[in-house]
Structure formats: C-alpha cells, structure tokens
Scaffold this motif. Sequence first.
Motif, PDB file in Angstrom:
ATOM      1  N   TYR A   1       0.859  -1.182   0.000  1.00  0.00           N
ATOM      2  CA  TYR A   1       0.000   0.000   0.000  1.00  0.00           C
ATOM      3  C   TYR A   1       0.906   1.247   0.000  1.00  0.00           C
ATOM      4  CZ  TYR A   1      -3.609   3.314   1.058  1.00  0.00           C
ATOM      5  OH  TYR A   1      -4.447   4.389   0.980  1.00  0.00           O
ATOM      6  N   ARG A   2       0.456   2.289  -0.692  1.00  0.00           N
ATOM      7  CA  ARG A   2       1.297   3.468  -0.955  1.00  0.00           C
ATOM      8  C   ARG A   2       1.993   4.004   0.305  1.00  0.00           C
ATOM      9  NH1 ARG A   2      -0.287   9.128  -1.458  1.00  0.00           N
ATOM     10  NH2 ARG A   2      -2.337   8.471  -0.780  1.00  0.00           N
ATOM     11  N   ARG A   3       1.259   4.081   1.389  1.00  0.00           N
ATOM     12  CA  ARG A   3       1.852   4.662   2.601  1.00  0.00           C
ATOM     13  C   ARG A   3       2.931   3.740   3.197  1.00  0.00           C
ATOM     14  NH1 ARG A   3       1.182   8.961   5.421  1.00  0.00           N
ATOM     15  NH2 ARG A   3       1.663   8.950   7.636  1.00  0.00           N
ATOM     16  N   SER A   4       2.688   2.437   3.178  1.00  0.00           N
ATOM     17  CA  SER A   4       3.713   1.499   3.672  1.00  0.00           C
ATOM     18  C   SER A   4       4.977   1.625   2.845  1.00  0.00           C
ATOM     19  CB  SER A   4       3.244   0.043   3.551  1.00  0.00           C
ATOM     20  OG  SER A   4       2.086  -0.186   4.256  1.00  0.00           O
ATOM     21  N   VAL A   5       4.786   1.666   1.532  1.00  0.00           N
ATOM     22  CA  VAL A   5       5.937   1.761   0.627  1.00  0.00           C
ATOM     23  C   VAL A   5       6.732   3.027   0.939  1.00  0.00           C
ATOM     24  CG1 VAL A   5       6.605   2.098  -1.781  1.00  0.00           C
ATOM     25  CG2 VAL A   5       4.824   0.441  -1.217  1.00  0.00           C
ATOM     26  N   ARG A   6       6.003   4.135   1.115  1.00  0.00           N
ATOM     27  CA  ARG A   6       6.684   5.419   1.320  1.00  0.00           C
ATOM     28  C   ARG A   6       7.403   5.457   2.678  1.00  0.00           C
ATOM     29  NH1 ARG A   6       2.576   9.415   0.983  1.00  0.00           N
ATOM     30  NH2 ARG A   6       2.644   9.714   3.213  1.00  0.00           N
ATOM     31  N   VAL A   7       6.698   5.031   3.738  1.00  0.00           N
ATOM     32  CA  VAL A   7       7.310   5.074   5.074  1.00  0.00           C
ATOM     33  C   VAL A   7       8.519   4.139   5.137  1.00  0.00           C
ATOM     34  CG1 VAL A   7       6.918   4.566   7.525  1.00  0.00           C
ATOM     35  CG2 VAL A   7       5.172   5.791   6.213  1.00  0.00           C
ATOM     36  N   SER A   8       8.441   3.024   4.414  1.00  0.00           N
ATOM     37  CA  SER A   8       9.578   2.077   4.428  1.00  0.00           C
ATOM     38  C   SER A   8      10.756   2.591   3.617  1.00  0.00           C
ATOM     39  CB  SER A   8       9.146   0.713   3.871  1.00  0.00           C
ATOM     40  OG  SER A   8       9.156   0.713   2.455  1.00  0.00           O
ATOM     41  N   MET A   9      10.551   3.696   2.890  1.00  0.00           N
ATOM     42  CA  MET A   9      11.567   4.231   1.970  1.00  0.00           C
ATOM     43  C   MET A   9      11.952   3.172   0.928  1.00  0.00           C
ATOM     44  SD  MET A   9      12.082   7.346   2.844  1.00  0.00           S
ATOM     45  CE  MET A   9      13.589   7.836   2.049  1.00  0.00           C
ATOM     46  N   GLY A  10      10.963   2.391   0.533  1.00  0.00           N
ATOM     47  CA  GLY A  10      11.207   1.376  -0.502  1.00  0.00           C
ATOM     48  C   GLY A  10      11.780   0.072   0.045  1.00  0.00           C
ATOM     49  N   GLU A  11      11.956  -0.059   1.358  1.00  0.00           N
ATOM     50  CA  GLU A  11      12.538  -1.297   1.901  1.00  0.00           C
ATOM     51  C   GLU A  11      11.551  -2.462   1.837  1.00  0.00           C
ATOM     52  OE1 GLU A  11      15.538  -1.460   2.132  1.00  0.00           O
ATOM     53  OE2 GLU A  11      16.228   0.572   2.490  1.00  0.00           O
ATOM     54  N   VAL A  12      10.265  -2.176   1.592  1.00  0.00           N
ATOM     55  CA  VAL A  12       9.335  -3.299   1.374  1.00  0.00           C
ATOM     56  C   VAL A  12       9.735  -4.099   0.130  1.00  0.00           C
ATOM     57  CG1 VAL A  12       7.286  -2.364   2.531  1.00  0.00           C
ATOM     58  CG2 VAL A  12       7.715  -1.796   0.151  1.00  0.00           C
ATOM     59  N   PHE A  13      10.522  -3.489  -0.731  1.00  0.00           N
ATOM     60  CA  PHE A  13      10.973  -4.212  -1.926  1.00  0.00           C
ATOM     61  C   PHE A  13      12.213  -5.065  -1.630  1.00  0.00           C
ATOM     62  CE2 PHE A  13       9.602   0.056  -3.761  1.00  0.00           C
ATOM     63  CZ  PHE A  13       8.281  -0.343  -3.872  1.00  0.00           C
ATOM     64  N   ALA A  14      12.867  -4.768  -0.526  1.00  0.00           N
ATOM     65  CA  ALA A  14      14.149  -5.417  -0.244  1.00  0.00           C
ATOM     66  C   ALA A  14      14.025  -6.616   0.691  1.00  0.00           C
ATOM     67  CB  ALA A  14      15.112  -4.402   0.381  1.00  0.00           C
ATOM     68  N   VAL A  15      13.049  -6.585   1.575  1.00  0.00           N
ATOM     69  CA  VAL A  15      12.900  -7.679   2.547  1.00  0.00           C
ATOM     70  C   VAL A  15      11.798  -8.615   2.042  1.00  0.00           C
ATOM     71  CG1 VAL A  15      12.387  -8.261   4.954  1.00  0.00           C
ATOM     72  CG2 VAL A  15      13.499  -6.084   4.412  1.00  0.00           C
ATOM     73  N   PRO A  16      12.122  -9.891   1.805  1.00  0.00           N
ATOM     74  CA  PRO A  16      11.076 -10.793   1.323  1.00  0.00           C
ATOM     75  C   PRO A  16       9.996 -10.999   2.382  1.00  0.00           C
ATOM     76  CG  PRO A  16      13.118 -11.992   1.698  1.00  0.00           C
ATOM     77  CD  PRO A  16      13.426 -10.551   1.948  1.00  0.00           C
ATOM     78  N   TYR A  17       8.763 -11.107   1.933  1.00  0.00           N
ATOM     79  CA  TYR A  17       7.674 -11.327   2.883  1.00  0.00           C
ATOM     80  C   TYR A  17       6.655 -12.291   2.297  1.00  0.00           C
ATOM     81  CZ  TYR A  17       4.883  -8.079   0.086  1.00  0.00           C
ATOM     82  OH  TYR A  17       4.206  -7.476  -0.942  1.00  0.00           O
ATOM     83  N   ALA A  18       5.878 -12.892   3.206  1.00  0.00           N
ATOM     84  CA  ALA A  18       4.829 -13.828   2.767  1.00  0.00           C
ATOM     85  C   ALA A  18       3.709 -13.811   3.790  1.00  0.00           C
ATOM     86  CB  ALA A  18       5.400 -15.238   2.652  1.00  0.00           C
ATOM     87  N   ARG A  19       2.520 -14.186   3.353  1.00  0.00           N
ATOM     88  CA  ARG A  19       1.382 -14.350   4.264  1.00  0.00           C
ATOM     89  C   ARG A  19       1.449 -15.760   4.850  1.00  0.00           C
ATOM     90  NH1 ARG A  19      -1.546  -9.469   5.106  1.00  0.00           N
ATOM     91  NH2 ARG A  19      -1.135  -8.241   3.260  1.00  0.00           N
ATOM     92  N   LEU A  20       1.138 -15.882   6.128  1.00  0.00           N
ATOM     93  CA  LEU A  20       1.082 -17.193   6.778  1.00  0.00           C
ATOM     94  C   LEU A  20      -0.379 -17.602   6.883  1.00  0.00           C
ATOM     95  CD1 LEU A  20       3.352 -17.481   9.948  1.00  0.00           C
ATOM     96  CD2 LEU A  20       3.277 -19.030   7.992  1.00  0.00           C
ATOM     97  N   GLU A  21      -0.760 -18.613   6.120  1.00  0.00           N
ATOM     98  CA  GLU A  21      -2.156 -19.049   6.117  1.00  0.00           C
ATOM     99  C   GLU A  21      -2.233 -20.562   6.203  1.00  0.00           C
ATOM    100  OE1 GLU A  21      -4.875 -16.553   3.430  1.00  0.00           O
ATOM    101  OE2 GLU A  21      -2.913 -16.375   2.455  1.00  0.00           O
ATOM    102  N   PRO A  22      -3.256 -21.142   6.839  1.00  0.00           N
ATOM    103  CA  PRO A  22      -4.290 -20.472   7.618  1.00  0.00           C
ATOM    104  C   PRO A  22      -3.722 -19.972   8.947  1.00  0.00           C
ATOM    105  CG  PRO A  22      -4.529 -22.854   7.798  1.00  0.00           C
ATOM    106  CD  PRO A  22      -3.396 -22.619   6.852  1.00  0.00           C
ATOM    107  N   TRP A  23      -4.349 -18.975   9.470  1.00  0.00           N
ATOM    108  CA  TRP A  23      -3.900 -18.335  10.706  1.00  0.00           C
ATOM    109  C   TRP A  23      -4.794 -18.761  11.851  1.00  0.00           C
ATOM    110  CZ3 TRP A  23       0.346 -15.385  11.504  1.00  0.00           C
ATOM    111  CH2 TRP A  23       0.411 -14.685  12.722  1.00  0.00           C
ATOM    112  N   PRO A  24      -4.287 -19.118  13.000  1.00  0.00           N
ATOM    113  CA  PRO A  24      -2.871 -19.152  13.355  1.00  0.00           C
ATOM    114  C   PRO A  24      -2.210 -20.517  13.139  1.00  0.00           C
ATOM    115  CG  PRO A  24      -4.197 -19.378  15.335  1.00  0.00           C
ATOM    116  CD  PRO A  24      -5.166 -19.304  14.188  1.00  0.00           C
ATOM    117  N   ALA A  25      -2.962 -21.485  12.550  1.00  0.00           N
ATOM    118  CA  ALA A  25      -2.414 -22.842  12.456  1.00  0.00           C
ATOM    119  C   ALA A  25      -1.052 -22.878  11.756  1.00  0.00           C
ATOM    120  CB  ALA A  25      -3.408 -23.744  11.719  1.00  0.00           C
ATOM    121  N   ALA A  26      -0.884 -22.022  10.738  1.00  0.00           N
ATOM    122  CA  ALA A  26       0.364 -22.058   9.959  1.00  0.00           C
ATOM    123  C   ALA A  26       1.579 -21.603  10.771  1.00  0.00           C
ATOM    124  CB  ALA A  26       0.215 -21.209   8.701  1.00  0.00           C
TER     125      ALA A  26
END
Length: 297
Positions: A170-195
């Motif tokens: 989301y635009r605000r996350s991207v901006r506040v992170s100074m673009g670091e959302v592109f550098a740190v890999p991320y994933a959703r953990l599903e189903p929650w909380p079993a995963a």
Amino acid sequence: MTAEGDGPVVVIDDPADPRVSDYVALTDVALRRRREPEQGLFIAEGERVIERALRAGYQPRSVLVSPARRHGVPAGFWARPSPGQPAAPVYVAGPAVLAAITGFEVHRGALASMCRREPLDAARLLATARRVLVCEDLVSHTNLGAIFRSAAGLGMDAVLLSPRCADPLYRRSVRVSMGEVFAVPYARLEPWPAALSLLRMSGFEVVALTPAADAQELTAAWAAPDDRVAVLLGTEGSGLTDEVLATATRRARIPMAHGVDSLNVAATAAIACYVLGLRPPAPSVPSAPSALAGPAR
Ligand SMILES: C[S@@+](CC[C@H](N)C(=O)[O-])C[C@H]1O[C@@H](n2cnc3c(N)ncnc32)[C@H](O)[C@@H]1O
C-alpha cells in the motif's frame, strides 16, 4: 504524444481519462485496499522509491508526473520486460489535473503504477531465513512501513504477515519504508494461526513480544546465539491474541517506565531487531538467498 527514452509520453488534461484510472482516488484507503490487489498493481510515490521498485525487478504499468518532473523519470523505467514488448507510458499532467485524479496535491511530483508479483511461499522463506518478524493483524500502514525499514536496516531475513495484516505494498507502507518493502522478502502465513506451526517445524525459536509483566526481559529472552529466531508482534490495539501467544517458545518484554503500558509496535520491532542483531551470526545457516530477496540494492 511524443516519444522519450524510447517510450510514449502522453499529456493528460482530463482527470477522467481512463488511461490514468490506476491513479484515481489514492486517498480513499478502503477503495485502494480492495482495488490494488484485485488489479495486481501498487503505487510507488517519488522518484527514489520508484527507482527502488524498478531495481528490485518490479515491472511498471505507467508513470504519472507533473511537467516539472517529466525528465526525472528513472532510467530503469524505460527498460522493456522483454524484446518486442512496448515500454510503459509516461503520463504528464499539470498540478490541478494531478490533484483531481489522485485526490491530493502531489508534492513528490512522480507516481508510478507497478505490477505486483506472485506472492512468496512462507515455507520456502523459512527454509533459509535465520531471523524473521511475524506480524499479527497490524492495521496501520505507517507502522508496517516502519517495521520493514527496521527489518532491512537491522538485518532481518524475512517478514511474515497474518492474512488480515495491512498490505506492505500500500502506498503509505511503501513510502514510510523508503522502498525497503521491496528489499525484505515477505509472505502471508495461512491459515492463521495454524500455519504458525511452520516456525517450530522449521527449527525456529518463537519469541512473542508482549508488555505483560510476567514475560522475560527482552535481552535475557534470546536463546543460544546460533538459534533461528522468529519474533511475534501484535496488533496496535489489543496485542497478540491468546492463540498466537500459545505458539511461542518464549515471551519477552521491553520494561516500561513512568507507568507507560506499552510501546508503539514499530518502535518495539526496531528495538527487538537491534537486540537480536547484537548476537553473533551463526556461520552454519545461510541467510535469505538473493533470488528471494530480489536484486541487490
Ligand atoms: C501497542 S502494543 C499492544 C498493547 C497491548 N495492550 C498488549 O498488551 O500487547 C502492540 C504490540 O507491540 C509490542 N509491544 C509493545 N510494547 C511492548 C513492550 N513493552 N514489550 C514487548 N512488546 C511490546 C507487542 O508485540 C504488542 O502486541
């Protein structure tokens, strides 16, 4: 229309022009949260952040700039995804038209609509990561962006998110992170909380961060230096749910003074990443591979 950097440049003078529909109503959070993932796009704001997204390998759909910033479009924007494919268009609009399209004064002068990528797989990330943050149901895009910035700057290998957690792109996350959302890999953990059981199965020490008085003091809570550690962070209002707390191997707190009950979750994450980083790295476990982390910044 004129060509520039080998791509089309289009002057937009009607805010209702369908060619700039990616940029409509950027301040309507509910609309954008629904629309952007549905349409497989996200918005990067400002030349530096756009450049970061391009360097991380995200493909542009288009860029929208004010006339003053027309020549500031990052060079990487003109690269074609593959030979023969058309370069993405540059749309140029005056300040009043820009404001009418987006719903705000575009001070940064450049917005890019970028293609999202296929989500990463949490189990794959955990196979090689040593230090991960796990966020449960964070609501604030500002907090999430700040957490990614800390995660990148303080050496975390990945961030895992509950299904209901805010969107890092989301635009605000991207901006506040100074673009670091592109550098740190991320994933959703599903189903929650079993995963969350994946963490223990992958050999992680699971440390829940909570201000609760009966939790261990943070600096004492880390186990052996070569352990792989997952740090659980709770939502802004009520913190970690009982089900998630129950999955932790330890509970850790940052002691509070002056009767303050808790810290902001992004401040907590920064402190935890720093304290975790004080431990010597384990030589035997490789950090996240570059294929997952995206191209070097
Ligand atoms: C605003 S706090 C939530 C406060 C909530 N009343 C609670 O008891 O967790 C959001 C998250 O930040 C982290 N946090 C905030 N203050 C903390 C502290 N002093 N020690 C450890 N974690 C903290 C926790 O992960 C918490 O779930």
